[in-house]
Motif scaffolding. Structure first.
Motif: not given
Length: 132
Positions: A68-72, A107-111
């Motif tokens: 999860x970053x600016x280019x994701x 998708x769901x992630x804990x992270x």
């Protein structure tokens, strides 16, 4: 039906390129490696069982995961476009029909540092039964 999983994974890996770690469940996967893709057979619905043959519709899930970053989202857009271009309407073997895209889901992630989407594809295959 099961043998299609590595075929999809190989085709997807070739299309996504060396930066992506593409797995199919046949080897240990380091989930920390990003970006990554994972190809699995999710299930198969029985669509016809009249006569000696059965017709199944297996569903394959292609999971695409990035940081999860600016280019994701740009990276996911490109990966989704590539997956659709290489997998939708592709015929993986003579006994199968062509793969058809069935959907896209998040998708769901804990992270919270991960973003991912799953593409669902299906094909139709007929398997012989007993004809005595």
């Amino acid at each position: 039906m099961f043998s299609v999983v590595p075929l999809i994974a190989t085709r997807l890996a070739d299309a996504l390129g060396a930066g992506w770690d593409v797995a199919d469940g046949t080897r240990p996967l380091d989930r920390r490696t990003l970006p990554r893709a994972d190809v699995r057979l999710e299930d198969a619905s029985l669509t016809n069982a009249s006569g000696p043959n059965v017709t199944l519709q297996p569903r394959y899930v292609l999971a695409l995961v990035v940081n999860a970053e600016a280019t994701a989202y740009a990276a996911l857009d490109a990966a989704v476009d590539t997956a659709i271009a290489r997998v939708h309407h592709w015929r993986p073997g003579q006994q199968h029909m062509r793969l058809a895209m069935q959907g896209l889901r998040s998708m769901d992630f804990a992270d919270q540092a991960l973003i991912g989407f799953e593409l669902i594809f299906a094909l139709t295959t007929t398997r012989p039964g007993c004809n005595e």
